[in-house]
Design a protein around this motif. Structure first.
Motif, short mmCIF file in Angstrom:
data_model
loop_
_atom_site.label_atom_id
_atom_site.label_comp_id
_atom_site.label_asym_id
_atom_site.label_seq_id
_atom_site.Cartn_x
_atom_site.Cartn_y
_atom_site.Cartn_z
N THR A 59 1.01 -1.00 -0.40
CA THR A 59 -0.25 -0.12 0.34
C THR A 59 0.93 1.48 -0.06
O THR A 59 0.54 2.31 -0.40
CB THR A 59 -1.35 -0.24 1.61
OG1 THR A 59 -1.97 -1.00 1.09
CG2 THR A 59 -1.89 1.39 0.68
N ASN A 60 2.11 0.95 0.95
CA ASN A 60 3.28 2.44 0.22
C ASN A 60 3.69 1.98 -0.27
O ASN A 60 3.30 3.44 -0.66
CB ASN A 60 4.17 2.53 1.69
CG ASN A 60 3.79 2.09 3.48
OD1 ASN A 60 2.64 2.80 3.56
ND2 ASN A 60 3.70 1.99 4.08
N HIS A 61 4.13 1.17 -1.48
CA HIS A 61 4.63 1.59 -2.22
C HIS A 61 3.74 1.81 -3.39
O HIS A 61 4.12 2.91 -4.25
CB HIS A 61 4.70 0.02 -3.16
CG HIS A 61 6.50 -0.01 -1.96
ND1 HIS A 61 7.04 0.20 -1.71
CD2 HIS A 61 6.22 -1.59 -1.53
CE1 HIS A 61 7.27 -0.25 -0.16
NE2 HIS A 61 7.31 -1.50 -0.56
N ASP A 62 2.59 1.81 -3.51
CA ASP A 62 1.11 2.58 -4.73
C ASP A 62 1.13 3.99 -4.06
O ASP A 62 1.24 4.49 -5.45
CB ASP A 62 0.57 1.46 -4.27
CG ASP A 62 0.24 0.17 -4.74
OD1 ASP A 62 0.98 -0.20 -5.43
OD2 ASP A 62 -0.17 -0.43 -4.15
N THR A 63 1.07 4.21 -2.87
CA THR A 63 1.10 5.22 -2.60
C THR A 63 1.83 6.56 -3.06
O THR A 63 2.13 6.86 -4.05
CB THR A 63 0.93 5.53 -0.93
OG1 THR A 63 -0.22 4.78 -0.80
CG2 THR A 63 0.78 7.22 -0.74
#
Length: 381
Positions: free
Chosen positions: A199-203
């Motif tokens: 999720t952090n990488h997508d953000t």
């Protein structure tokens, strides 16, 4: 002798004239003060203040030349007195003490935080705030100033529409993480942690698409963990703006690549991290040059950081702290080299070394700070 005395005579005469003028001015001022209209009891009457409409009172104080700070202080107290006065406690309001009463019943006053009392008190406080805002609609509180500072710190010159888009993105990401954690009872297995970090990488990828390269760099310099660590670690280095950006460009990719990969979790990943950190350090050395790279390295030492903290209190600069720290390291090395000498010579040399480093530190720090640091480092004379 007569000619040499003439300038002195003229000087004395001139001094007398100036002194006379000064005395005249002082006397004139004193006379002006003494002839000013004295304050009367009626002018200072609290009843007049207490019964005057608040906007009218503010207007009168402004016309009378009161400073804004004094007007705010006086009207702030008066608004509080009129709309939310402090209760006056009398002895007869206190409950009599009975030794067999327990808990709150043994206290002198009843519970002042019942739901009804809290609700009434909150309503009065809201009235006070509303009235103060009405009297001073453009007053900026200390909290407001700090909020504005925080906004500037976080966003810089990023346009308002971009700020709104970034905030919306971060809010969606935070809610997605919280929902995922709650759905797992906040107890995740390794695979679920991978999902969460994704999720952090997508953000991050969406942020890179939303901002230009320059906007993203500025945002990261203000908000990333890497930049925050550098501001904490490099106080003794005292980087210039260009140095900070250059070192950041080398260190920030490490955060993006390895922040979700704890040490010791996977030997292969640990090896990759070590190689990446070594490469970044070598590039930093080439970038800064020998002298500044040495400054950079010693600023990362926790002992040097402690010394820099003390240096801030002593109002000394980073270069002085680095000089003292190098002297400290040199003294430690020389002390270690004394181990091969006979005991009498070793003790005499050690005493001399410690006395020397003490004198050097005392040129910057007071005795207490010097003693504390040198005792912690086993260099106290």
């Amino acid at each position: 002798m007569i000619h040499s005395a003439l300038p002195i005579i003229h000087l004395l005469r001139l001094t007398a004239v100036i002194t006379g003028i000064g005395v005249s001015i002082v006397c004139a001022r004193a006379e002006a003060v003494s002839t000013a209209t004295p304050l009367t009891t009626e002018a200072l009457s609290f009843d007049r203040i207490a019964t005057t409409d608040l906007p009218a009172l503010k207007n009168s104080l402004e016309k009378a030349g009161w400073p804004d700070s004094h007007i705010r202080a006086l009207l702030g107290l008066e608004v509080q007195r009129r709309l939310n006065p402090e209760p006056v406690l009398r002895f007869e309001d206190l409950k009599p003490f009975h030794f067999w009463h327990t808990g709150p019943d043994s206290l002198p006053v009843s519970n002042l935080n019942t739901p009804e009392l809290v609700k009434a008190r909150t309503a009065r406080e809201e009235l006070v705030r509303a009235k103060y805002d009405e009297l001073f609609p453009h007053a900026e509180t200390e909290t407001g100033l700090l909020d504005r500072w925080e906004e500037q710190r976080r966003w810089g010159d990023l346009p308002a529409d971009k700020r709104a888009q970034v905030l919306a993105l971060l809010d969606r990401s935070a809610r997605a993480r919280d929902d995922f954690l709650e759905s797992r009872g906040r107890m995740l297995n390794p695979q679920e942690w991978e999902t969460l970090w994704q999720t952090n990488h997508d953000t991050r990828r969406q942020l890179e698409q939303l901002l230009t390269a320059d906007e993203l760099l500025d945002y990261d310099l203000r908000n990333s963990n890497t930049a925050a660590r550098m501001r904490n670690e490099l106080d003794a280095f005292a980087p210039t703006r260009d140095e900070f950006i250059a070192v950041f460009r080398l260190r920030h990719p490490l955060e993006l690549a390895f922040e979700d990969k704890p040490h010791g979790g996977d030997p292969a990943i640990d090896a990759q991290r070590e190689a990446a950190e070594k490469s970044a350090l070598e590039k930093t050395a080439a970038l800064l040059g020998p002298a500044r790279f040495d400054d950079y390295l010693i600023s990362l030492d926790p002992v040097c950081q402690t010394l820099r903290f003390d240096g801030r209190h002593a109002r000394t600069d980073a270069a002085t702290v680095r000089r003292l720290y190098r002297s400290f390291l040199n003294a430690k090395q020389r002390l270690a080299s004394l181990d091969t000498q006979p005991l009498p010579e070793r003790e005499a040399a050690a005493t001399s070394l410690k006395a020397g480093i003490h004198r050097e530190f005392r040129t910057v720090f007071d005795e207490e700070a010097t003693r504390r640091f040198l005792q912690e480092q086993s260099l106290w004379p």
